[in-house]
Design an enzyme around this catalytic site. Structure first.
Site, PDB file in Angstrom:
ATOM      1  N   LYS A   1      -6.139 -15.905   7.891  1.00  0.00           N
ATOM      2  CA  LYS A   1      -6.805 -16.893   8.737  1.00  0.00           C
ATOM      3  C   LYS A   1      -7.868 -16.173   9.581  1.00  0.00           C
ATOM      4  O   LYS A   1      -7.644 -15.859  10.743  1.00  0.00           O
ATOM      5  CB  LYS A   1      -5.785 -17.604   9.620  1.00  0.00           C
TER       6      LYS A   1
ATOM      7  N   ASP B   1      -1.555 -26.359  13.126  1.00  0.00           N
ATOM      8  CA  ASP B   1      -1.514 -24.920  13.386  1.00  0.00           C
ATOM      9  C   ASP B   1      -1.850 -24.616  14.837  1.00  0.00           C
ATOM     10  O   ASP B   1      -1.307 -23.685  15.440  1.00  0.00           O
ATOM     11  CB  ASP B   1      -2.506 -24.215  12.449  1.00  0.00           C
TER      12      ASP B   1
ATOM     13  N   GLU C   1      -5.496 -11.772  14.666  1.00  0.00           N
ATOM     14  CA  GLU C   1      -6.752 -12.092  13.994  1.00  0.00           C
ATOM     15  C   GLU C   1      -7.880 -12.411  14.980  1.00  0.00           C
ATOM     16  O   GLU C   1      -9.039 -12.069  14.739  1.00  0.00           O
ATOM     17  CB  GLU C   1      -6.544 -13.277  13.051  1.00  0.00           C
TER      18      GLU C   1
ATOM     19  N   LYS D   1      -8.621 -21.619  15.111  1.00  0.00           N
ATOM     20  CA  LYS D   1      -7.477 -21.941  15.970  1.00  0.00           C
ATOM     21  C   LYS D   1      -6.910 -20.677  16.610  1.00  0.00           C
ATOM     22  O   LYS D   1      -6.316 -20.729  17.691  1.00  0.00           O
ATOM     23  CB  LYS D   1      -6.401 -22.715  15.202  1.00  0.00           C
TER      24      LYS D   1
ATOM     25  N   ARG E   1       1.002 -13.923  17.609  1.00  0.00           N
ATOM     26  CA  ARG E   1       0.337 -12.707  18.082  1.00  0.00           C
ATOM     27  C   ARG E   1      -0.903 -13.035  18.907  1.00  0.00           C
ATOM     28  O   ARG E   1      -1.196 -12.360  19.899  1.00  0.00           O
ATOM     29  CB  ARG E   1      -0.043 -11.815  16.891  1.00  0.00           C
TER      30      ARG E   1
ATOM     31  N   ARG F   1       0.819  -1.210   0.000  1.00  0.00           N
ATOM     32  CA  ARG F   1       0.000   0.000   0.000  1.00  0.00           C
ATOM     33  C   ARG F   1       0.854   1.262   0.000  1.00  0.00           C
ATOM     34  O   ARG F   1       0.498   2.275  -0.586  1.00  0.00           O
ATOM     35  CB  ARG F   1      -0.906  -0.009   1.236  1.00  0.00           C
TER      36      ARG F   1
END
Length: 321
Positions: free
Chosen positions: A90, A229, A266, A176, A240, A16
């Site tokens: 995700k 995962d 997320e 997850k 994170r 961007r």
């Protein structure tokens, strides 16, 4: 994308910000997100979407789920309808409850649905960039194209498997993250591996219940996109989602935790979408519900844990078998 270039593929990287594209092209480094990592010369960064996808064999969309639709809208009318589009995000869109592949088809009207897919698995970026062995799973209905992309992405240290269960792969990748946040809370509270293992295992049951109701295959949740995962994100401080949970477990408020993050975990947004889908389909997800109360209703982590432990015990396969 750097791992992709190491597979002898040229990579057009859309960004961007013009200053970031310049830094990547001149300094061969993304100092903000990958400090100290030299990016291969095969990567060319640009702010021009047309230039980034020109002549591409496949387009990989590696943006957070909450920005996925906006970025794809820039590609509307630019990409051929036959080009494979693969999501690396995700998450689930909060406003619609759509998975990333569904957003792709919603935005890119007329695109070949058999060439829309997802890449998921235990792929912590720091470890991959260090060249540590890793595995991932690519899901796409077109088996021939899937095998071609599998061969492009694979390297001696990055093993790519295929799985045609796109619903299961995407639901596993999104849910997850919610369980990983709960695992971080557990460690932040000072609990050990018994608690962690219990949360991860029961979280896997929740993930599977939702995935199966939505049309996914239960076996997918025992693979790389599911348990693989889940193991990585529940046990790694570099995740994170785990880190957000850990800080919450230490008593910090969610607003304070996220205010200092360059990129949002997320789970902070996706938990809401997961709970909406679970309610719509009558799926029990007590761990996800606990995470939701902590994130959105201000419930303390201690109260959330107590409520989970006070629930009436069920058969282990409840809702799945």
């Amino acid at each position: 994308m750097a791992r992709l270039s190491s597979a002898n593929a040229s990579v057009g990287l859309w960004t961007r910000r013009a200053e970031l594209a310049t830094a990547i092209n001149t300094d061969r480094e993304n100092a903000e997100y990958l400090p100290g990592v030299r990016l291969p010369d095969r990567i060319t960064a640009t702010t021009d979407f047309t230039r980034a996808v020109s002549g591409a064999a496949a387009v990989l969309v590696a943006v957070p789920s909450h920005g996925y639709r906006n970025v794809l809208e820039k590609a509307r009318g630019i990409m051929p309808t036959s080009i494979p589009v693969i999501s690396l995000a995700k998450g689930i869109e909060v406003s619609t409850g759509l998975r990333m592949s569904e957003i792709t088809l919603d935005v890119l009207a007329g695109h070949d649905p058999s060439r829309v897919g997802a890449l998921s698995g235990p792929n912590l970026s720091e470890e991959i960039m260090q060249g540590q062995p890793a595995a991932t799973v690519l899901s796409m209905a077109d088996r021939r194209v899937g095998r071609e992309i599998q061969s492009i992405l694979g390297t001696p240290r990055f093993r790519v498997y295929t799985n045609q269960d796109l619903i299961g792969v995407e639901v596993a990748g999104a849910t997850k993250n919610v369980i990983a946040l709960a695992a971080g809370v557990s460690r932040g509270l000072g609990f050990g591996m018994n608690t962690m293992a219990g949360l991860a295992t029961r979280g896997l049951a929740e993930m599977t219940r939702l995935g199966v109701v939505l049309g996914g295959d239960a076996l997918t949740f025992g693979g790389l996109a599911g348990v693989g995962d889940l193991l990585a994100t529940c046990g790694s401080p570099s995740s994170r989602n785990y880190q957000v949970g850990y800080q919450l477990g230490k008593g910090r408020k969610i607003a304070d935790v996220t205010s200092g993050m360059r990129t949002i975990a997320e789970s902070v947004r996706t938990t809401e979408a997961v709970l909406q889908l679970a309610a719509r389909h009558g799926v029990e997800m007590p761990i996800a519900e606990a995470v939701g109360r902590i994130l959105y209703e201000g419930e303390t982590v201690q109260d959330a844990m107590k409520r989970l432990m006070d629930r009436t015990p069920r058969h282990e396969g409840h809702g799945i078998a």
